[in-house]
Write a protein that holds these residues in place. Structure first.
Motif, mmCIF file in Angstrom:
data_model
loop_
_atom_site.group_PDB
_atom_site.id
_atom_site.type_symbol
_atom_site.label_atom_id
_atom_site.label_comp_id
_atom_site.label_asym_id
_atom_site.label_seq_id
_atom_site.Cartn_x
_atom_site.Cartn_y
_atom_site.Cartn_z
ATOM 1 N N MET A 28 -1.843 -10.037 4.723
ATOM 2 C CA MET A 28 -0.444 -9.761 4.401
ATOM 3 C C MET A 28 -0.411 -9.054 3.038
ATOM 4 S SD MET A 28 2.606 -12.534 3.715
ATOM 5 C CE MET A 28 2.338 -13.334 5.286
ATOM 6 N N HIS A 29 -1.282 -9.532 2.145
ATOM 7 C CA HIS A 29 -1.428 -8.944 0.816
ATOM 8 C C HIS A 29 -2.829 -9.276 0.318
ATOM 9 C CE1 HIS A 29 -0.186 -7.568 -3.202
ATOM 10 N NE2 HIS A 29 -1.013 -8.503 -3.628
ATOM 11 N N SER A 80 -0.694 -2.980 8.434
ATOM 12 C CA SER A 80 0.452 -2.244 8.960
ATOM 13 C C SER A 80 0.661 -2.614 10.421
ATOM 14 C CB SER A 80 0.224 -0.737 8.859
ATOM 15 O OG SER A 80 1.306 -0.061 9.458
ATOM 16 N N HIS A 81 1.896 -2.880 10.753
ATOM 17 C CA HIS A 81 2.246 -3.147 12.144
ATOM 18 C C HIS A 81 3.012 -1.968 12.724
ATOM 19 C CE1 HIS A 81 0.747 -7.190 11.795
ATOM 20 N NE2 HIS A 81 1.408 -7.316 10.661
ATOM 21 N N ASN A 82 2.905 -0.815 12.042
ATOM 22 C CA ASN A 82 3.578 0.401 12.470
ATOM 23 C C ASN A 82 2.517 1.430 12.850
ATOM 24 O OD1 ASN A 82 4.960 2.832 12.714
ATOM 25 N ND2 ASN A 82 6.359 2.372 11.040
ATOM 26 N N GLU A 83 2.071 1.380 14.100
ATOM 27 C CA GLU A 83 1.016 2.263 14.585
ATOM 28 C C GLU A 83 1.415 3.738 14.476
ATOM 29 O OE1 GLU A 83 -2.789 2.854 15.692
ATOM 30 O OE2 GLU A 83 -1.932 0.853 15.613
ATOM 31 N N THR A 84 2.690 4.039 14.668
ATOM 32 C CA THR A 84 3.161 5.418 14.594
ATOM 33 C C THR A 84 2.929 5.998 13.203
ATOM 34 O OG1 THR A 84 4.835 4.967 16.263
ATOM 35 C CG2 THR A 84 5.171 6.924 14.893
ATOM 36 N N LEU A 85 3.260 5.243 12.166
ATOM 37 C CA LEU A 85 3.077 5.717 10.800
ATOM 38 C C LEU A 85 1.600 5.881 10.460
ATOM 39 C CD1 LEU A 85 4.403 6.545 8.165
ATOM 40 C CD2 LEU A 85 4.429 4.146 7.503
ATOM 41 N N VAL A 86 0.771 4.931 10.862
ATOM 42 C CA VAL A 86 -0.667 5.025 10.605
ATOM 43 C C VAL A 86 -1.227 6.278 11.269
ATOM 44 C CG1 VAL A 86 -2.905 3.943 11.033
ATOM 45 C CG2 VAL A 86 -0.982 2.546 10.253
#
Length: 135
Positions: free
Chosen positions: A39-40, A56-62
């Motif tokens: 988480m950190h 990151s739980h945002n696969e699109t941004l990665v």
């Protein structure tokens, strides 16, 4: 004033170990999500936080960050790491370039005897250099 930087990436357990080796960092304060990812995770050198890592739980941004380097474009932000010795830059470059994309291969510029720009395998854009004040 201190600027804080957090890398929001996938595979944080692997990434923290990778960056620790590449940059000579140690793990500082950290918390994990229930799935065991970070988480950190503060990454320290000489007792100072250099940056933190968070899953990151945002696969699109990665994927967007990874693809921007493949298109030869640069994101609006990069992370700069200044080292005291060329050997440190060379070690970091070799690790970051493996599985990543070198945008400016290891070389010299008027203000640095040894520097490079690399997007690593996690999609993070790095400018690594020898600190001009240490030359």
């Amino acid at each position: 004033m201190k600027l804080g930087a957090t890398l929001y990436i996938k595979d944080t357990i692997e990434a923290v170990a990778f960056y620790s080796e590449a940059f000579g960092l140690i793990l500082g304060y950290h918390e994990k999500f229930p799935d065991g990812t970070f988480m950190h995770a503060s990454s320290l050198r000489d007792g100072q936080e250099i940056f933190a890592v968070s899953e990151s739980h945002n696969e699109t941004l990665v994927n967007l960050m990874r693809s921007s380097s493949l298109e030869g474009s640069r994101p609006t932000m990069n992370y700069g790491i200044s080292f005291e010795r060329e050997e440190e830059v060379k070690k970091a470059y070799e690790m970051l370039a493996k599985g990543g994309t070198a945008l400016f291969p290891l070389g010299a510029l008027p203000w640095s005897s040894c520097c490079a720009e690399v997007v690593d395998k996690y999609g993070v854009y790095w400018y690594i250099t020898v600190d001009p004040s240490s030359q």
